[in-house]
Design a protein around this motif. Structure first.
Motif, PDB file in Angstrom:
ATOM      1  N   PHE A  61       0.852  -1.174   0.000  1.00 44.52           N
ATOM      2  CA  PHE A  61       0.000   0.000   0.000  1.00 44.52           C
ATOM      3  C   PHE A  61       0.892   1.230   0.000  1.00 44.52           C
ATOM      4  N   ARG A  62       0.307   2.378  -0.273  1.00 45.14           N
ATOM      5  CA  ARG A  62       1.049   3.623  -0.206  1.00 45.14           C
ATOM      6  C   ARG A  62       0.147   4.742   0.304  1.00 45.14           C
ATOM      7  N   GLN A  63       0.802   5.733   0.873  1.00 46.94           N
ATOM      8  CA  GLN A  63       0.078   6.899   1.362  1.00 46.94           C
ATOM      9  C   GLN A  63       0.856   8.141   0.978  1.00 46.94           C
ATOM     10  N   GLY A  64       0.278   8.900   0.055  1.00 49.66           N
ATOM     11  CA  GLY A  64       0.900  10.133  -0.397  1.00 49.66           C
ATOM     12  C   GLY A  64       0.556  11.289   0.521  1.00 49.66           C
ATOM     13  N   PRO A  65       1.231  12.426   0.361  1.00 48.44           N
ATOM     14  CA  PRO A  65       0.977  13.596   1.197  1.00 48.44           C
ATOM     15  C   PRO A  65      -0.482  14.018   1.128  1.00 48.44           C
ATOM     16  N   GLY A  66      -1.134  14.073   2.273  1.00 52.24           N
ATOM     17  CA  GLY A  66      -2.518  14.509   2.333  1.00 52.24           C
ATOM     18  C   GLY A  66      -3.521  13.541   1.763  1.00 52.24           C
TER      19      GLY A  66
ATOM     20  N   PRO B  32       5.773  11.385 -10.744  1.00 54.86           N
ATOM     21  CA  PRO B  32       5.688  12.186  -9.508  1.00 54.86           C
ATOM     22  C   PRO B  32       4.507  11.784  -8.626  1.00 54.86           C
ATOM     23  N   GLU B  33       3.418  11.350  -9.232  1.00 57.95           N
ATOM     24  CA  GLU B  33       2.255  10.945  -8.435  1.00 57.95           C
ATOM     25  C   GLU B  33       2.449   9.630  -7.700  1.00 57.95           C
ATOM     26  N   ASP B  34       3.557   8.945  -7.946  1.00 55.39           N
ATOM     27  CA  ASP B  34       3.897   7.744  -7.181  1.00 55.39           C
ATOM     28  C   ASP B  34       4.572   8.098  -5.854  1.00 55.39           C
ATOM     29  N   THR B  35       4.861   9.367  -5.649  1.00 57.20           N
ATOM     30  CA  THR B  35       5.488   9.801  -4.400  1.00 57.20           C
ATOM     31  C   THR B  35       4.590   9.464  -3.219  1.00 57.20           C
ATOM     32  N   ALA B  36       5.149   8.715  -2.270  1.00 53.71           N
ATOM     33  CA  ALA B  36       4.367   8.254  -1.122  1.00 53.71           C
ATOM     34  C   ALA B  36       5.260   7.475  -0.176  1.00 53.71           C
TER      35      ALA B  36
ATOM     36  N   THR C  27       8.449   2.837   3.788  1.00 56.34           N
ATOM     37  CA  THR C  27       9.663   3.388   3.192  1.00 56.34           C
ATOM     38  C   THR C  27       9.245   4.475   2.203  1.00 56.34           C
ATOM     39  N   LEU C  28       9.930   5.605   2.260  1.00 58.69           N
ATOM     40  CA  LEU C  28       9.535   6.778   1.488  1.00 58.69           C
ATOM     41  C   LEU C  28      10.103   6.725   0.079  1.00 58.69           C
ATOM     42  N   VAL C  29       9.228   6.917  -0.883  1.00 61.39           N
ATOM     43  CA  VAL C  29       9.608   7.038  -2.287  1.00 61.39           C
ATOM     44  C   VAL C  29       9.234   8.432  -2.748  1.00 61.39           C
ATOM     45  N   THR C  30      10.210   9.166  -3.252  1.00 65.89           N
ATOM     46  CA  THR C  30       9.975  10.508  -3.764  1.00 65.89           C
ATOM     47  C   THR C  30      10.408  10.557  -5.217  1.00 65.89           C
ATOM     48  N   VAL C  31       9.477  10.944  -6.080  1.00 68.69           N
ATOM     49  CA  VAL C  31       9.755  11.008  -7.511  1.00 68.69           C
ATOM     50  C   VAL C  31       9.685  12.462  -7.946  1.00 68.69           C
ATOM     51  N   SER C  32      10.794  12.986  -8.419  1.00 75.12           N
ATOM     52  CA  SER C  32      10.837  14.372  -8.855  1.00 75.12           C
ATOM     53  C   SER C  32      10.555  14.463 -10.354  1.00 75.12           C
TER      54      SER C  32
END
Length: 125
Positions: A36-41, A86-90, A119-124
């Motif tokens: 699962f993932r949880q993005g900002p907000g 970028p929307e995979d950031t979570a 674990t944090l994944v950040t996609v720029s």
């Protein structure tokens, strides 16, 4: 039961990452594992799952880009993420499904009873 997720990081759009989740404290090869993932907000959302028989399921948003696999000998589940956006950031979490969970409910967080720390994944872009 313990789940330890790793492999997150900062990447650029189009890059790949492989997440790992190593488990202990239960008979790994008999259980369904999920990501699962949880993005900002955002609320926590289903990404992928793999049953004991290696049957897999994916969210529409990641289908064709992400692949979930498992290595029962290592009690580890993997999430290969390609063509990241970028929307995979979570924060990505692995979890163990309840034994009684039915396949149609495996997209729901409530079907899982043990969770890793994420674990944090950040996609720029």
């Amino acid at each position: 039961v313990q789940l330890q997720a790793s492999g997150g990081g900062l990447v650029q759009a189009g890059d790949s990452l492989r997440l790992s989740c190593t488990a202990s404290g239960f008979q790994f090869n008999r259980y369904t594992l999920g990501w699962f993932r949880q993005g900002p907000g955002k609320e926590r959302e289903f990404v992928a799952r793999i049953k004991w028989d290696r049957n897999t399921g994916y969210a529409d948003s990641v289908k064709g880009r992400f692949t979930v696999t498992r290595d029962n000998a290592k009690s580890t589940v993997y999430l290969q993420m390609n063509s990241l956006k970028p929307e995979d950031t979570a924060v990505y979490y692995c979890a163990v499904a309840r034994r009684e969970a039915i396949i149609s409910a495996l997209r729901l967080p409530a079907s899982y009873e043990n969770w890793g720390q994420g674990t944090l994944v950040t996609v720029s872009s």
